[in-house]
Design a protein around this motif. Structure first.
Motif, PDB file in Angstrom:
ATOM      1  N   MET A   5       0.823  -1.620  -0.134  1.00 30.90           N
ATOM      2  CA  MET A   5       0.039   0.081   0.047  1.00 30.90           C
ATOM      3  C   MET A   5       0.864   0.820  -0.007  1.00 30.90           C
ATOM      4  O   MET A   5       0.182   2.076  -0.544  1.00 30.90           O
ATOM      5  N   LEU A   6       1.999   1.369   0.265  1.00 32.40           N
ATOM      6  CA  LEU A   6       3.402   2.668   0.625  1.00 32.40           C
ATOM      7  C   LEU A   6       3.890   2.979  -0.649  1.00 32.40           C
ATOM      8  O   LEU A   6       4.366   3.547  -1.221  1.00 32.40           O
ATOM      9  N   THR A   7       3.457   1.399  -1.665  1.00 29.53           N
ATOM     10  CA  THR A   7       4.543   2.153  -2.491  1.00 29.53           C
ATOM     11  C   THR A   7       3.277   2.168  -3.726  1.00 29.53           C
ATOM     12  O   THR A   7       2.494   2.170  -4.160  1.00 29.53           O
ATOM     13  N   PRO A   8       3.888   3.624  -4.330  1.00 37.08           N
ATOM     14  CA  PRO A   8       3.176   3.715  -5.491  1.00 37.08           C
ATOM     15  C   PRO A   8       3.383   3.477  -6.735  1.00 37.08           C
ATOM     16  O   PRO A   8       3.908   3.507  -7.106  1.00 37.08           O
ATOM     17  N   MET A   9       1.943   3.063  -7.527  1.00 38.75           N
ATOM     18  CA  MET A   9       1.602   2.744  -8.689  1.00 38.75           C
ATOM     19  C   MET A   9       1.889   4.358  -9.664  1.00 38.75           C
ATOM     20  O   MET A   9       2.180   4.785  -9.668  1.00 38.75           O
ATOM     21  N   PRO A  10       2.769   3.421 -10.847  1.00 39.30           N
ATOM     22  CA  PRO A  10       3.538   4.237 -11.862  1.00 39.30           C
ATOM     23  C   PRO A  10       1.577   4.741 -12.457  1.00 39.30           C
ATOM     24  O   PRO A  10       0.957   3.953 -13.260  1.00 39.30           O
ATOM     25  N   ARG A  11       2.278   6.061 -12.988  1.00 36.53           N
ATOM     26  CA  ARG A  11       1.145   6.147 -13.723  1.00 36.53           C
ATOM     27  C   ARG A  11       1.239   6.561 -15.166  1.00 36.53           C
ATOM     28  O   ARG A  11       2.102   6.652 -15.030  1.00 36.53           O
ATOM     29  N   ARG A  12       0.467   6.209 -15.913  1.00 35.05           N
ATOM     30  CA  ARG A  12       0.690   6.281 -17.268  1.00 35.05           C
ATOM     31  C   ARG A  12       0.029   7.622 -17.742  1.00 35.05           C
ATOM     32  O   ARG A  12      -0.845   7.855 -17.167  1.00 35.05           O
ATOM     33  N   ARG A  13       0.993   8.107 -18.678  1.00 36.96           N
ATOM     34  CA  ARG A  13       0.394   9.807 -19.185  1.00 36.96           C
ATOM     35  C   ARG A  13      -0.717   9.576 -20.137  1.00 36.96           C
ATOM     36  O   ARG A  13      -0.052   8.818 -21.012  1.00 36.96           O
ATOM     37  N   ARG A  14      -1.708  10.357 -20.331  1.00 37.73           N
ATOM     38  CA  ARG A  14      -3.319  10.352 -20.965  1.00 37.73           C
ATOM     39  C   ARG A  14      -2.086  11.106 -22.289  1.00 37.73           C
ATOM     40  O   ARG A  14      -2.008  12.552 -22.168  1.00 37.73           O
ATOM     41  N   SER A  15      -3.005  10.981 -23.194  1.00 35.73           N
ATOM     42  CA  SER A  15      -2.583  11.971 -24.079  1.00 35.73           C
ATOM     43  C   SER A  15      -3.418  13.045 -23.840  1.00 35.73           C
ATOM     44  O   SER A  15      -4.335  13.295 -24.114  1.00 35.73           O
ATOM     45  N   PRO A  16      -2.525  14.333 -24.972  1.00 32.40           N
ATOM     46  CA  PRO A  16      -3.914  15.527 -24.171  1.00 32.40           C
ATOM     47  C   PRO A  16      -4.525  16.090 -25.617  1.00 32.40           C
ATOM     48  O   PRO A  16      -4.893  16.982 -25.865  1.00 32.40           O
ATOM     49  N   LEU A  17      -4.299  15.056 -26.227  1.00 30.16           N
ATOM     50  CA  LEU A  17      -5.182  15.186 -27.972  1.00 30.16           C
ATOM     51  C   LEU A  17      -6.192  15.472 -27.940  1.00 30.16           C
ATOM     52  O   LEU A  17      -7.292  16.163 -27.841  1.00 30.16           O
ATOM     53  N   PRO A  18      -7.122  14.218 -26.640  1.00 34.50           N
ATOM     54  CA  PRO A  18      -8.275  14.732 -26.885  1.00 34.50           C
ATOM     55  C   PRO A  18      -8.802  16.035 -25.845  1.00 34.50           C
ATOM     56  O   PRO A  18      -9.941  16.685 -26.331  1.00 34.50           O
ATOM     57  N   ALA A  19      -8.041  16.175 -25.155  1.00 31.85           N
ATOM     58  CA  ALA A  19      -8.492  17.117 -24.010  1.00 31.85           C
ATOM     59  C   ALA A  19      -8.418  18.764 -25.533  1.00 31.85           C
ATOM     60  O   ALA A  19      -8.734  19.695 -25.552  1.00 31.85           O
ATOM     61  N   ILE A  20      -7.175  18.752 -26.128  1.00 30.74           N
ATOM     62  CA  ILE A  20      -7.412  19.595 -27.240  1.00 30.74           C
ATOM     63  C   ILE A  20      -8.409  19.697 -28.436  1.00 30.74           C
ATOM     64  O   ILE A  20      -8.888  20.849 -28.571  1.00 30.74           O
ATOM     65  N   LEU A  21      -9.386  18.760 -28.631  1.00 31.33           N
ATOM     66  CA  LEU A  21      -9.932  18.602 -29.855  1.00 31.33           C
ATOM     67  C   LEU A  21     -11.259  19.344 -29.018  1.00 31.33           C
ATOM     68  O   LEU A  21     -11.790  20.113 -29.633  1.00 31.33           O
ATOM     69  N   ILE A  22     -11.664  18.973 -27.527  1.00 27.60           N
ATOM     70  CA  ILE A  22     -12.391  19.681 -27.196  1.00 27.60           C
ATOM     71  C   ILE A  22     -12.433  21.150 -27.059  1.00 27.60           C
ATOM     72  O   ILE A  22     -13.562  21.396 -27.387  1.00 27.60           O
ATOM     73  N   LEU A  23     -11.445  21.715 -26.545  1.00 27.99           N
ATOM     74  CA  LEU A  23     -11.056  22.785 -26.547  1.00 27.99           C
ATOM     75  C   LEU A  23     -11.760  23.622 -28.200  1.00 27.99           C
ATOM     76  O   LEU A  23     -12.185  24.497 -28.263  1.00 27.99           O
ATOM     77  N   LEU A  24     -10.867  23.228 -28.667  1.00 28.43           N
ATOM     78  CA  LEU A  24     -10.541  23.447 -29.797  1.00 28.43           C
ATOM     79  C   LEU A  24     -12.203  23.236 -31.078  1.00 28.43           C
ATOM     80  O   LEU A  24     -12.631  24.365 -31.427  1.00 28.43           O
ATOM     81  N   LEU A  25     -13.033  22.704 -30.887  1.00 29.27           N
ATOM     82  CA  LEU A  25     -14.449  22.681 -30.930  1.00 29.27           C
ATOM     83  C   LEU A  25     -15.316  23.452 -29.711  1.00 29.27           C
ATOM     84  O   LEU A  25     -15.946  23.688 -30.705  1.00 29.27           O
ATOM     85  N   ALA A  26     -14.778  23.744 -28.767  1.00 28.92           N
ATOM     86  CA  ALA A  26     -15.965  24.674 -27.720  1.00 28.92           C
ATOM     87  C   ALA A  26     -15.412  25.761 -28.814  1.00 28.92           C
ATOM     88  O   ALA A  26     -15.818  26.940 -28.117  1.00 28.92           O
ATOM     89  N   LEU A  27     -14.309  26.243 -29.165  1.00 32.38           N
ATOM     90  CA  LEU A  27     -13.520  27.118 -29.803  1.00 32.38           C
ATOM     91  C   LEU A  27     -14.560  28.019 -30.617  1.00 32.38           C
ATOM     92  O   LEU A  27     -14.824  29.083 -31.399  1.00 32.38           O
TER      93      LEU A  27
END
Length: 58
Positions: A5-27
């Motif tokens: 429980m004390l050892t942190p799990m390695p996190r996988r980096r998510r792609s920023p592409l979906p957030a960028i596409l949603i922001l672009l669509l909103a703009l």
């Protein structure tokens, strides 16, 4: 090595592409709404021009 429980799990980096596409669509949607509400009508002006025939005037 066992994970505890004390050892942190390695996190996988998510792609920023979906957030960028949603922001672009909103703009794009925001710009379209803004462009549709801008008043672009030009006020009418009265233009008077002499239309007499110069050949008949002589």
């Amino acid at each position: 090595m066992r994970r505890t429980m004390l050892t942190p799990m390695p996190r996988r980096r998510r792609s920023p592409l979906p957030a960028i596409l949603i922001l672009l669509l909103a703009l794009i949607i925001g710009a379209a709404i803004w462009a549709s509400t801008v008043d672009t009508e030009v006020p009418t002006q009265r233009i008077e021009q002499d239309v007499t025939n110069e050949a008949l005037a002589k």
